[in-house]
Design a protein around this motif. Structure first.
Motif, short mmCIF file in Angstrom:
data_model
loop_
_atom_site.label_atom_id
_atom_site.label_comp_id
_atom_site.label_asym_id
_atom_site.label_seq_id
_atom_site.Cartn_x
_atom_site.Cartn_y
_atom_site.Cartn_z
N ALA A 88 58.58 -28.54 23.41
CA ALA A 88 57.85 -28.51 22.13
C ALA A 88 58.77 -28.19 20.96
O ALA A 88 58.56 -28.69 19.85
N SER A 89 59.82 -27.40 21.20
CA SER A 89 60.71 -26.99 20.12
C SER A 89 61.54 -28.14 19.56
O SER A 89 62.05 -28.06 18.45
N ILE A 90 61.69 -29.21 20.33
CA ILE A 90 62.44 -30.37 19.82
C ILE A 90 61.50 -31.51 19.41
O ILE A 90 61.93 -32.65 19.29
N GLY A 91 60.23 -31.17 19.21
CA GLY A 91 59.29 -32.14 18.64
C GLY A 91 58.52 -32.98 19.63
O GLY A 91 57.88 -33.96 19.24
N ILE A 92 58.55 -32.64 20.90
CA ILE A 92 57.81 -33.42 21.90
C ILE A 92 56.38 -32.90 21.99
O ILE A 92 56.15 -31.70 22.07
N SER A 93 55.43 -33.82 21.96
CA SER A 93 54.03 -33.46 22.12
C SER A 93 53.76 -33.20 23.61
O SER A 93 53.53 -34.12 24.39
N VAL A 94 53.84 -31.92 23.98
CA VAL A 94 53.84 -31.54 25.39
C VAL A 94 52.59 -32.02 26.10
O VAL A 94 52.66 -32.69 27.14
N ARG A 95 51.43 -31.70 25.59
CA ARG A 95 50.20 -32.05 26.28
C ARG A 95 50.01 -33.56 26.38
O ARG A 95 49.58 -34.08 27.42
N PRO A 125 53.61 -55.64 39.91
CA PRO A 125 53.38 -55.29 38.49
C PRO A 125 53.04 -53.83 38.27
O PRO A 125 53.42 -53.24 37.24
N VAL A 126 52.33 -53.19 39.21
CA VAL A 126 52.01 -51.77 39.07
C VAL A 126 53.29 -50.94 39.10
O VAL A 126 53.47 -50.02 38.29
N LEU A 127 54.19 -51.27 40.00
CA LEU A 127 55.47 -50.56 40.07
C LEU A 127 56.28 -50.76 38.79
O LEU A 127 56.83 -49.80 38.24
N ILE A 128 56.36 -51.99 38.32
CA ILE A 128 57.15 -52.27 37.11
C ILE A 128 56.58 -51.51 35.92
O ILE A 128 57.32 -50.89 35.14
N ALA A 129 55.25 -51.52 35.77
CA ALA A 129 54.62 -50.82 34.65
C ALA A 129 54.84 -49.31 34.75
O ALA A 129 55.18 -48.65 33.76
N GLY A 130 54.68 -48.76 35.95
CA GLY A 130 54.88 -47.32 36.13
C GLY A 130 56.31 -46.90 35.89
O GLY A 130 56.58 -45.87 35.24
N LEU A 131 57.27 -47.67 36.39
CA LEU A 131 58.68 -47.34 36.19
C LEU A 131 59.06 -47.45 34.73
O LEU A 131 59.80 -46.60 34.20
N ALA A 132 58.55 -48.47 34.05
CA ALA A 132 58.83 -48.61 32.61
C ALA A 132 58.27 -47.43 31.82
O ALA A 132 58.92 -46.92 30.89
N LEU A 133 57.09 -46.95 32.19
CA LEU A 133 56.49 -45.80 31.52
C LEU A 133 57.37 -44.56 31.69
O LEU A 133 57.60 -43.81 30.73
N VAL A 134 57.88 -44.35 32.90
CA VAL A 134 58.71 -43.17 33.16
C VAL A 134 60.03 -43.27 32.40
O VAL A 134 60.50 -42.29 31.80
N ILE A 135 60.66 -44.44 32.43
CA ILE A 135 61.93 -44.61 31.72
C ILE A 135 61.73 -44.41 30.21
O ILE A 135 62.58 -43.82 29.53
N TRP A 136 60.60 -44.87 29.68
CA TRP A 136 60.31 -44.71 28.26
C TRP A 136 60.24 -43.23 27.88
O TRP A 136 60.60 -42.86 26.76
N HIS A 137 59.78 -42.39 28.81
CA HIS A 137 59.65 -40.96 28.55
C HIS A 137 60.77 -40.15 29.20
O HIS A 137 60.61 -38.95 29.44
N ALA A 138 61.91 -40.79 29.46
CA ALA A 138 63.01 -40.11 30.14
C ALA A 138 63.51 -38.91 29.33
O ALA A 138 63.79 -37.84 29.89
N ARG A 139 63.63 -39.07 28.02
CA ARG A 139 64.12 -37.96 27.19
C ARG A 139 63.16 -36.77 27.26
O ARG A 139 63.60 -35.60 27.33
N SER A 140 61.87 -37.04 27.24
CA SER A 140 60.89 -35.95 27.35
C SER A 140 60.98 -35.25 28.69
O SER A 140 60.89 -34.02 28.77
N LEU A 141 61.19 -36.00 29.76
CA LEU A 141 61.32 -35.40 31.08
C LEU A 141 62.57 -34.53 31.17
O LEU A 141 62.56 -33.47 31.81
#
Length: 350
Positions: A245-252, A218-234
């Protein structure tokens, strides 16, 4: 090229890719369970798993059933989860910090886990209440908190790149907790305790059982899901925090969420198996070479490659020296160091 074909299948037909990777992982797990100090044929492995998972009644010797179900299968599953988690964490840190040398232990997590494990097993802190794994988890969290606090204080007192400050704070934290570990071992450990701790520090899957599997999956599944959710930001972070930041991502906010999430994932894995190097450093580079730079594709690709890599390293650790099991960190270093040297050389030639 085969990698381009696989990349196309992954992008256009994700269901087919899931079936393909699941098949490869199942084959790898079966191989990992079959090969060891004594070889067990595939049919016996499948029958033993069916007995354990579905209550089947195949006639298997109780020793073989116990070795397969309670030792080799759990060890292989934890190896897969650990390899996937470390690879994904390395990918995130390399993208967020824009540093090709970033890996999961950059944040001092491995050093803190080592200190926590030593405090419990040698110094006797929490004896009877804390296990070595739980002590390692507490140590990993304390080290991560120290690194984050130090980098936050540094960012308040001087202007500069937060990524650089995190890297420097991680180096300082790692050195501090490594020194604490060495001090406790030198002061309190006998020869047998020191040998056991050193074996664990180099990576040890021998203690992996179903309790660890129920935590790691479950830790792996939760961590991988978190990363995939933020794939565009990465993807945006590849061009720098200002571009993100210029495309509206809250960097911090994204930095805090991803660093904290991947740190928790690494801390849990390290607390169970000890320090395993080079997985989070090398696998992301291999995945980028094969699949490009889109994190929506890279994250699951890193997880699969990392899982396969550590499964086969675990097999190697059991068969390289007959009758003896090597620390898996030794095997990953022997394979990972030349691979990373090759990456560096090819990078310089471009």
């Amino acid at each position: 090229m085969p990698f381009q074909l696989l990349n196309g299948v992954m992008s256009r037909h994700p269901f087919l890719f899931v079936v393909f990777t699941a098949t490869i992982l199942l084959v790898a797990i079966t191989v990992g369970v079959s090969i060891g100090e004594t070889s067990i044929d595939f049919t016996t492995v499948i029958q033993a798993v069916a007995n354990g998972a579905f209550g089947a009644d195949y006639p298997i010797h109780p020793i073989d059933q116990g070795v397969i179900w309670n030792y080799r299968l759990t060890r292989t599953l934890v190896a897969a989860c650990c390899g996937a988690a470390l690879a994904v964490t390395g990918l995130v840190l390399q993208s967020l910090l824009r540093n090709a040398l970033a890996d999961p232990y950059l944040l001092g997590i491995s050093a803190g886990a080592s200190t926590g494990a030593v405090m419990v097993t040698i110094a006797g802190i929490g004896i009877g209440v804390l296990s070595m794994s739980f002590g390692a988890l507490i140590g990993a969290m304390l080290a991560f908190g120290f690194v984050m606090l130090l980098s936050a204080l540094a960012s308040k007192r001087r202007s500069g790149n937060i990524s650089t400050q995190i890297i420097l704070a991680g180096i300082a934290g790692s050195q501090l907790f490594n020194a604490l570990t060495a001090f406790v071992i030198a002061k309190s450990a006998n020869a047998e305790q020191a040998r056991g701790i050193m074996f664990w520090l180099l990576g040890n899957l021998s203690g992996a059982r179903w309790q660890e599997v129920t935590v790691a999956v479950p830790v792996l599944i939760a961590g991988l899901a978190l990363v995939i959710w933020h794939a565009r930001s990465l993807d945006a972070f590849l061009f720098g925090s200002d571009a993100a930041a210029s495309i509206g991502i809250s960097v911090r906010r994204v930095q805090v969420i991803l660093i904290f999430g991947t740190a928790m994932m690494t801390a849990v894995m390290v607390s169970m198996v000890g320090a395993i190097g080079f997985v989070g450093l090398v696998i992301p580079h291999a995945a980028r070479f094969m699949f490009g730079s889109s994190h929506l594709i890279l994250a699951p690709a890193c997880a699969v490659i990392g899982a396969l890599f550590l499964i086969f390293c675990d097999i190697g650790s059991r068969i390289v020296i007959p009758g003896q099991v090597l620390p898996i960190g030794v095997v990953t270093a022997l394979i990972g160091a030349p691979c990373f040297a090759l990456v560096l050389i090819k990078g310089q030639k471009k």
